[in-house]
Design an enzyme around this catalytic site. Structure first.
Site, PDB file in Angstrom:
ATOM      1  N   LYS A 619      39.215  32.336  38.848  1.00 31.20           N
ATOM      2  CA  LYS A 619      39.793  32.844  37.601  1.00 31.20           C
ATOM      3  C   LYS A 619      38.898  33.868  36.911  1.00 31.20           C
ATOM      4  CE  LYS A 619      43.190  31.763  37.027  1.00 31.20           C
ATOM      5  NZ  LYS A 619      44.396  32.295  37.725  1.00 31.20           N
ATOM      6  N   GLY A 621      38.839  37.243  38.486  1.00 28.78           N
ATOM      7  CA  GLY A 621      39.277  38.522  39.016  1.00 28.78           C
ATOM      8  C   GLY A 621      38.966  38.717  40.480  1.00 28.78           C
ATOM      9  N   ARG A 840      49.036  36.481  33.811  1.00 27.83           N
ATOM     10  CA  ARG A 840      49.918  35.761  32.890  1.00 27.83           C
ATOM     11  C   ARG A 840      49.443  35.930  31.439  1.00 27.83           C
ATOM     12  NH1 ARG A 840      48.537  31.627  36.502  1.00 27.83           N
ATOM     13  NH2 ARG A 840      50.062  31.252  38.156  1.00 27.83           N
TER      14      ARG A 840
END
Length: 886
Positions: A619, A621, A840
């Site tokens: 989480k 990249g 998101r």
């Protein structure tokens, strides 16, 4: 006067041949034929090794203990009056040794390290003159014994360190071992320090080393024996004291001024125990180093004694002697009936000293009856006494298994050996096998393990190649495909060492190994030994029986060790009970070790291994970076996994146990490996405790890439990731509930909490990686910069890899406002972004959770800031923000 008859003198040629030319030709032809026949006869005898019968009889073990009682060698259980060093007191000590050496180049310091490594004793090295390391942890002592390579470094250390160390030793019951070093000018009855009632004499030549049978220090060492003769070197120190605190452990005599021994010379202490009556600290002081082999034993006993048994070695030793190459070997070096008889007799004698002893015979049936007539009778005699030995299979034709790429062909060869065994009444249920030349065991050849299990139901094997052949003290075991692999030891005997007078380096070299040297040390250091010998070592001069009977006598004479032999399966179970941490294998790059490369399949290449890894954390990249990297024409990723998609996830979790072949199958074989860069991205690697060590073992020269964002943001992103994947815990509990969960919460909640929080301990994880890799191998990417300006990051990335050709990302990445990040531009000039699960939009973080995490991560962020400064890396903006609000 009677005339004497005339005597005509003739040459040998004239006697044998007439002087006519045809007769001379016939004579020369006859001579040539005679020479040819003679050479053939001579070659026959050479091939059948008949000439060695002219040699003296095979050597016999001649060693005898001076103190030997009639039943010593028949005693399985050793002395009944052994010193027990274990203490009933509740000791707050780690079983670890602190070793303080003069310099990193010191010979004695190196020897101390090697002994501790060989005996698997945990230790820490410190250079004298520096500040002491931290000695305690949470009201527990970190070291049970302190060893000074030069005892004067203890006596004259600075006041602050000396007081600190003495206080530590008194409070935790820690003992000190010191070595008295030789002086440039000899000292005679000189006080070592004002605080101690002890004097020394130095630079002495000693002889006749006696042990004190009343010493409480002796445990491994059998105190009844005496070493007669000169001790090595002339730089010994002896001790003088009338104080009762000093109790001799060993004495020796000094040569007089003429250099000759004087029988009236008194025994002088050369190894003493300070019982602590002066200052409360127990010590053992050595007047000599390890050039005298017995001091290695006494050093281990001293550590055991001063650690109150925390660092005691077990006294039971399990010995398995394999005889490889049964039925294999050239004519002239194989066993004859007399050699088989000698083998049976040696086994009987050894069984009196080693409980349950049997030789373990490894056979290759293809070469049965391939010797001379006498040697074939030897083969028959081995089968006649088949039940007297244990048996295990080699390959049918003694071929190297790693050369077989075809499963069925390897199975067929093994089946032939199996059928040979059944035909000749050889047991087939030992569950043990050894590969010729250690081929296929390590580096692992998967086909060998599968064939072993299929044909022989093998559960145990052994090798000298894991992790490397040298140094032998680091050999270890592992388990692969449910087959237990034991470390195997060499005893100085190989297929070509068949005559004592032709032993490489001379007979003295073998004897030195037996009598206190390398072979003896293996018995001392290793609770379990699997020894490799060969059929030829039991014929000819029968060096193997000579060697093992000699060393066993020596072990029984000088130690209290109890010797046993058990079947291989039981032996392996004992080994991994002793060392359960060795169950997990460590895969090492086969191309770094020449021996490993020589027994690795020719169909494999290290060019199929990645040159760099993207290690995470999750989480931050990493998937975007992976996508950008695959756009580069000189960068090639792994094949996707059906379970974990673009990530292989090899170095952490269950995939690691699938082996190196499984990992390499995820990468293509490159035609031009020098200009292309293989890589893999597995974001779970970053915080894996074992991952850096595993990566370094297989890919020591690889480069590493990590991406860091705010650990607060990363934790929240992981929580939302789990909610998106319908994790019931994440759906049931709020983010604040998860990150603040204590130990009263259900296990599933605590596990999610840990996956949210633990990867954000960035400095801790980076330090672990940097303990295995040089900082130049690590690229730290600011995750926010990667999101906002990926082209600049990718340019810096290419410089880090030194990759050519340089690839410009400026026109190949385009910002997508709806996603909020840059996406690749295809050849058709369209934009291809990551899937719907990337980028998101989350609801805002609960203020309470953000405040809690700011406080929670503050010390970790401070540590990260210090580490980045140390590495001369820029401080990211997100880190400055987190520090300011923490």
């Amino acid at each position: 006067m009677v005339a004497e008859p005339t005597i005509t003198k003739k040459t040998l040629l004239g006697v044998c041949c007439s002087v006519t030319q045809p007769a001379i030709r016939r004579c020369l032809m006859a001579a040539v034929m005679f020479c040819v026949i003679s050479l053939l006869v001579f070659s026959y005898y050479i091939s059948n090794s008949e000439l060695h019968r002219l040699n003296p009889d095979p050597p016999q073990p001649s060693f005898q203990c001076y103190s030997q009682s009639s039943d010593l060698l028949n005693n399985f259980h050793g002395s009944s009056q052994l010193n027990v060093h274990a203490s009933s007191a509740r000791l707050r000590l780690d079983p670890k040794v602190l070793v303080i050496i003069e310099s990193q180049y010191s010979l004695l310091g190196k020897q101390i390290s090697e002994i501790l490594e060989a005996s698997r004793t945990r230790f820490k090295i410190e250079i004298a003159g520096k500040n002491l390391p931290v000695l305690t942890r949470q009201d527990k002592g970190k070291f049970a014994v302190v060893v000074f390579e030069d005892y004067e470094k203890y006596l004259f250390m600075n006041k602050w360190n000396r007081e600190l160390l003495d206080k530590y030793c008194l409070e935790y019951g820690v003992g000190v071992i010191g070595f008295l070093r030789p002086k440039e000018k000899p000292l005679v009855h000189t006080e070592i320090h004002n605080d101690f009632d002890l004097a020394i004499s130095t630079n002495l030549k000693l002889y006749d080393y006696h042990l004190n049978p009343n010493s409480s220090v002796l445990r491994l060492t059998r105190p009844e024996e005496t070493f007669y003769g000169d001790l090595p070197t002339s730089d010994w120190t002896v001790f003088h004291s009338a104080h009762s605190t000093y109790k001799p452990i060993a004495w020796a005599r000094a040569h007089n001024l003429t250099g000759k021994p004087a029988s009236e010379n008194q025994l002088m202490p050369t190894l003493v125990e300070d019982q602590g009556q002066i200052d409360g600290i127990q010590r053992v002081l050595f007047g000599g180093g390890f050039k005298f082999w017995l001091h290695k034993l006494l050093f281990l006993d001293s550590i055991s004694f001063l650690s109150h048994g925390k660092l005691s070695l077990p006294l039971d030793r399990f010995i398995l002697i394999d005889i490889d190459d049964i039925f294999v070997g050239q004519k002239g070096v194989r066993m004859k009936p007399s050699d088989v008889q000698a083998l049976l007799e040696a086994q009987e004698r050894l069984s009196h000293s080693i409980q349950g002893f049997r030789f373990n015979l490894g056979f290759s049936g293809k070469f049965f009856h391939h010797g001379s007539g006498e040697e074939n009778k030897g083969d028959d005699m081995l089968l006649k006494y088949v039940d007297s030995f244990w048996w295990f299979p080699h390959m049918w034709g003694h071929m190297k298994p790693h050369l077989f790429y075809n499963h069925s062909l390897l199975d067929q060869r093994m089946l032939r050996n199996y059928q040979f065994a059944k035909q000749h009444g050889i047991p087939v249920n030992s569950g043990y096998s050894v590969a010729p030349h250690h081929s296929g065991v390590y580096p692992v050849h998967e086909q060998l393990y599968e064939a072993w299990k299929k044909v022989w139901n093998v559960r145990v094997t052994s090798t000298e190649e894991y992790p490397h052949l040298h140094p032998a003290r680091f050999r270890r075991g592992f388990v692969h495909r449910n087959i237990m692999v034991l470390p195997r030891q060499t005893c100085g005997l190989y297929t070509h060492t068949i005559f004592l007078n032709k032993y490489p380096g001379g007979p003295a070299r073998l004897k030195n190994s037996i009598y206190g040297g390398d072979l003896f040390s293996l018995f001392v250091y290793n609770p379990i030994n699997v020894f490799m010998t060969h059929l030829s070592n039991y014929g000819n001069d029968r060096l193997a029986p000579y060697t093992f009977e000699s060393v066993v006598k020596f072990v029984k004479c000088w130690t209290n060790l109890r010797l046993f032999t058990v079947p291989p399966l039981k032996l392996a179970e004992k080994y991994f009970e002793l060392y359960p941490e060795e169950t997990d294998p460590v895969w090492i790059n086969p191309c770094i070790d020449k021996r490993h490369k020589s027994i690795w399949s020719k169909t494999k290449t290290c060019d199929q291994l990645p040159k760099f890894l993207v290690i995470g954390p999750q989480k931050t990249g990493t998937t975007a970076l992976y996508t950008f990297l695959t756009m580069h024409p000189a960068i090639v990723s792994n094949y996707p996994s059906p379970e974990t998609y673009e990530e292989v996830q090899f170095f952490n979790g269950k995939n690691y146990y699938k082996g190196l072949d499984w990992y390499m199958n995820f990468f293509p074989v490159l035609k031009n490996s020098s200009s292309l860069f293989l890589f893999e991205k597995s974001a779970t690697y970053f915080d894996g405790e074992l991952v850096p060590m595993r990566v370094n073992s297989l890919l020591p020269y690889a480069k590493l890439v990590t991406i860091l964002i705010s650990p607060i943001k990363r934790a929240y992103s992981w929580y939302q990731h789990m909610r998106a994947h319908k994790d019931p815990i994440a759906l049931r509990y709020t983010f604040y509930d998860i990150v603040t969960a204590n130990e009263t919460f259900p296990k599933s909640v605590r596990e999610l909490r840990n996956r949210c929080l633990n990867p954000g301990h960035y400095a801790q994880h980076l330090e672990r990686w940097l303990s295995y890799f040089h900082p130049r191998q690590l690229l730290i990417i600011d995750g926010e910069e990667l999101k906002d300006d990926p082209a600049s990051v990718m340019s810096r990335f290419q410089r880090f890899l030194r990759i050519k050709p340089f690839f410009s990302y400026r026109n190949r990445l385009k910002y997508n406002p709806s996603k909020g990040f840059f996406c690749p531009v295809t050849e058709e000039n369209s934009v291809k972004c990551l899937g719907h699960n990337k980028g998101r939009n989350y609801p805002p973080m609960d203020y309470r959770a953000e405040k809690f995490l700011s406080t929670f991560y503050l010390p970790h962020n401070v540590a990260l800031s210090k580490l980045l400064n140390k590495l001369r890396q820029p401080i990211p903006e997100w880190l400055e923000r987190d520090l300011s609000r923490g």
